[in-house]
Design a protein around this motif. Structure first.
Motif, PDB file in Angstrom:
ATOM      1  N   LEU A 155       0.819  -1.210   0.000  1.00 52.53           N
ATOM      2  CA  LEU A 155       0.000   0.000   0.000  1.00 52.53           C
ATOM      3  C   LEU A 155       0.853   1.259   0.000  1.00 52.53           C
ATOM      4  CD1 LEU A 155      -2.869  -0.884   2.488  1.00 52.53           C
ATOM      5  CD2 LEU A 155      -2.937  -0.874   0.004  1.00 52.53           C
ATOM      6  N   ASP A 156       0.394   2.209  -0.757  1.00 55.95           N
ATOM      7  CA  ASP A 156       1.037   3.511  -0.816  1.00 55.95           C
ATOM      8  C   ASP A 156       0.967   4.169   0.568  1.00 55.95           C
ATOM      9  OD1 ASP A 156       1.929   5.651  -2.961  1.00 55.95           O
ATOM     10  OD2 ASP A 156       0.625   6.688  -1.524  1.00 55.95           O
ATOM     11  N   PRO A 157       1.986   4.921   0.959  1.00 54.67           N
ATOM     12  CA  PRO A 157       1.960   5.595   2.267  1.00 54.67           C
ATOM     13  C   PRO A 157       0.739   6.497   2.466  1.00 54.67           C
ATOM     14  CG  PRO A 157       4.164   5.690   1.345  1.00 54.67           C
ATOM     15  CD  PRO A 157       3.272   5.101   0.284  1.00 54.67           C
ATOM     16  N   SER A 158       0.243   7.089   1.391  1.00 54.04           N
ATOM     17  CA  SER A 158      -0.945   7.941   1.533  1.00 54.04           C
ATOM     18  C   SER A 158      -2.174   7.114   1.914  1.00 54.04           C
ATOM     19  CB  SER A 158      -1.213   8.730   0.251  1.00 54.04           C
ATOM     20  OG  SER A 158      -1.489   7.858  -0.832  1.00 54.04           O
ATOM     21  N   ILE A 159      -2.268   5.893   1.408  1.00 59.51           N
ATOM     22  CA  ILE A 159      -3.386   5.009   1.755  1.00 59.51           C
ATOM     23  C   ILE A 159      -3.235   4.530   3.193  1.00 59.51           C
ATOM     24  CG2 ILE A 159      -4.552   2.835   1.216  1.00 59.51           C
ATOM     25  CD1 ILE A 159      -5.003   5.077  -0.830  1.00 59.51           C
ATOM     26  N   GLN A 160      -2.015   4.224   3.599  1.00 61.30           N
ATOM     27  CA  GLN A 160      -1.785   3.824   4.990  1.00 61.30           C
ATOM     28  C   GLN A 160      -2.182   4.946   5.945  1.00 61.30           C
ATOM     29  OE1 GLN A 160       2.348   2.748   4.991  1.00 61.30           O
ATOM     30  NE2 GLN A 160       1.935   0.684   4.271  1.00 61.30           N
ATOM     31  N   ALA A 161      -1.841   6.180   5.589  1.00 64.35           N
ATOM     32  CA  ALA A 161      -2.214   7.322   6.435  1.00 64.35           C
ATOM     33  C   ALA A 161      -3.723   7.507   6.456  1.00 64.35           C
ATOM     34  CB  ALA A 161      -1.527   8.587   5.924  1.00 64.35           C
ATOM     35  N   THR A 162      -4.365   7.311   5.317  1.00 64.72           N
ATOM     36  CA  THR A 162      -5.825   7.438   5.235  1.00 64.72           C
ATOM     37  C   THR A 162      -6.511   6.408   6.116  1.00 64.72           C
ATOM     38  OG1 THR A 162      -5.678   8.289   2.978  1.00 64.72           O
ATOM     39  CG2 THR A 162      -7.793   7.363   3.653  1.00 64.72           C
ATOM     40  N   VAL A 163      -6.024   5.190   6.067  1.00 68.73           N
ATOM     41  CA  VAL A 163      -6.599   4.124   6.902  1.00 68.73           C
ATOM     42  C   VAL A 163      -6.415   4.461   8.381  1.00 68.73           C
ATOM     43  CG1 VAL A 163      -6.355   1.695   7.569  1.00 68.73           C
ATOM     44  CG2 VAL A 163      -6.389   2.332   5.159  1.00 68.73           C
ATOM     45  N   GLY A 164      -5.260   5.015   8.727  1.00 68.03           N
ATOM     46  CA  GLY A 164      -5.032   5.419  10.111  1.00 68.03           C
ATOM     47  C   GLY A 164      -6.045   6.451  10.577  1.00 68.03           C
ATOM     48  N   LEU A 165      -6.356   7.399   9.694  1.00 71.17           N
ATOM     49  CA  LEU A 165      -7.371   8.403  10.039  1.00 71.17           C
ATOM     50  C   LEU A 165      -8.767   7.784  10.096  1.00 71.17           C
ATOM     51  CD1 LEU A 165      -6.096  11.360   7.826  1.00 71.17           C
ATOM     52  CD2 LEU A 165      -5.973  11.169  10.320  1.00 71.17           C
ATOM     53  N   MET A 166      -9.033   6.822   9.205  1.00 73.60           N
ATOM     54  CA  MET A 166     -10.349   6.172   9.174  1.00 73.60           C
ATOM     55  C   MET A 166     -10.587   5.355  10.436  1.00 73.60           C
ATOM     56  SD  MET A 166     -10.344   5.006   5.163  1.00 73.60           S
ATOM     57  CE  MET A 166     -11.656   3.826   5.334  1.00 73.60           C
ATOM     58  N   LYS A 167      -9.536   4.867  11.057  1.00 71.54           N
ATOM     59  CA  LYS A 167      -9.680   4.044  12.259  1.00 71.54           C
ATOM     60  C   LYS A 167     -10.081   4.848  13.488  1.00 71.54           C
ATOM     61  CE  LYS A 167      -6.614   1.126  13.560  1.00 71.54           C
ATOM     62  NZ  LYS A 167      -7.465   0.163  14.186  1.00 71.54           N
ATOM     63  N   ARG A 168      -9.900   6.143  13.446  1.00 69.44           N
ATOM     64  CA  ARG A 168     -10.172   6.950  14.635  1.00 69.44           C
ATOM     65  C   ARG A 168     -11.622   6.852  15.103  1.00 69.44           C
ATOM     66  NH1 ARG A 168      -6.890  12.577  13.611  1.00 69.44           N
ATOM     67  NH2 ARG A 168      -4.806  11.674  13.791  1.00 69.44           N
ATOM     68  N   THR A 169     -12.570   6.942  14.180  1.00 72.05           N
ATOM     69  CA  THR A 169     -13.982   6.916  14.577  1.00 72.05           C
ATOM     70  C   THR A 169     -14.383   5.572  15.178  1.00 72.05           C
ATOM     71  OG1 THR A 169     -14.522   8.597  12.947  1.00 72.05           O
ATOM     72  CG2 THR A 169     -16.352   7.291  13.799  1.00 72.05           C
ATOM     73  N   PRO A 170     -14.118   4.442  14.490  1.00 72.63           N
ATOM     74  CA  PRO A 170     -14.481   3.162  15.125  1.00 72.63           C
ATOM     75  C   PRO A 170     -13.760   2.942  16.457  1.00 72.63           C
ATOM     76  CG  PRO A 170     -13.935   2.820  12.819  1.00 72.63           C
ATOM     77  CD  PRO A 170     -13.611   4.238  13.133  1.00 72.63           C
ATOM     78  N   ASN A 171     -12.504   3.361  16.547  1.00 75.69           N
ATOM     79  CA  ASN A 171     -11.774   3.194  17.805  1.00 75.69           C
ATOM     80  C   ASN A 171     -12.411   3.997  18.926  1.00 75.69           C
ATOM     81  OD1 ASN A 171      -9.993   1.437  16.663  1.00 75.69           O
ATOM     82  ND2 ASN A 171      -8.310   2.890  16.524  1.00 75.69           N
ATOM     83  N   LYS A 172     -12.905   5.176  18.597  1.00 79.23           N
ATOM     84  CA  LYS A 172     -13.581   6.008  19.597  1.00 79.23           C
ATOM     85  C   LYS A 172     -14.805   5.279  20.142  1.00 79.23           C
ATOM     86  CE  LYS A 172     -16.305  10.225  19.851  1.00 79.23           C
ATOM     87  NZ  LYS A 172     -16.836  11.358  19.077  1.00 79.23           N
ATOM     88  N   TYR A 173     -15.617   4.712  19.230  1.00 79.64           N
ATOM     89  CA  TYR A 173     -16.822   4.019  19.665  1.00 79.64           C
ATOM     90  C   TYR A 173     -16.492   2.713  20.383  1.00 79.64           C
ATOM     91  CZ  TYR A 173     -19.530   7.463  17.189  1.00 79.64           C
ATOM     92  OH  TYR A 173     -20.081   8.640  16.787  1.00 79.64           O
ATOM     93  N   CYS A 174     -15.461   2.026  19.954  1.00 76.20           N
ATOM     94  CA  CYS A 174     -15.062   0.790  20.643  1.00 76.20           C
ATOM     95  C   CYS A 174     -14.607   1.087  22.067  1.00 76.20           C
ATOM     96  CB  CYS A 174     -13.954   0.090  19.871  1.00 76.20           C
ATOM     97  SG  CYS A 174     -14.536  -0.740  18.383  1.00 76.20           S
ATOM     98  N   SER A 175     -13.892   2.174  22.245  1.00 77.74           N
ATOM     99  CA  SER A 175     -13.456   2.557  23.591  1.00 77.74           C
ATOM    100  C   SER A 175     -14.652   2.854  24.483  1.00 77.74           C
ATOM    101  CB  SER A 175     -12.555   3.785  23.530  1.00 77.74           C
ATOM    102  OG  SER A 175     -11.372   3.482  22.850  1.00 77.74           O
TER     103      SER A 175
END
Length: 104
Positions: free
Chosen positions: A57-77
């Motif tokens: 994966l391109d680094p930009s996609i890896q960074a995008t996925v990292g940002l996308m994880k924030r919302t589900p992680n917030k709700y999981c917490s």
């Protein structure tokens, strides 16, 4: 678009497909908490794998996925602190305590 941009766009489509598939699955019925939680776990696992996939994966996609994880992680917490979440998963015939054993 140049060749690299098309490659990045294709990678983004693959990453976003999990969200599309999940949305379509839950839009065909009335999801309950015992269905949603494992789906969120699966999305989190797919996103984590995508973030760690430096070879493909391109680094930009890896960074995008990292940002996308924030919302589900917030709700999981927040769910982890919910008694209703724990009770629902333990009482569900398919999950019981095994869900929590596998989550560790």
């Amino acid at each position: 678009l140049d060749k690299h941009e098309w490659l990045v766009l294709g990678q983004l489509c693959q990453v976003l497909k999990i969200l599309k598939d999940t949305t379509l699955f839950f839009s065909h019925g009335t999801p309950n908490l015992a269905m949603v939680i494992p789906a969120m776990d699966y999305i989190n696992e797919v996103f984590m794998t995508a973030m760690l996939d430096e070879m493909h994966l391109d680094p930009s996609i890896q960074a995008t996925v990292g940002l996308m994880k924030r919302t589900p992680n917030k709700y999981c917490s927040l769910m982890d602190m919910s008694d209703l979440y724990h009770i629902t998963m333990v009482l569900h015939p398919c999950h019981k305590l095994e869900y929590f054993r596998q989550a560790k």
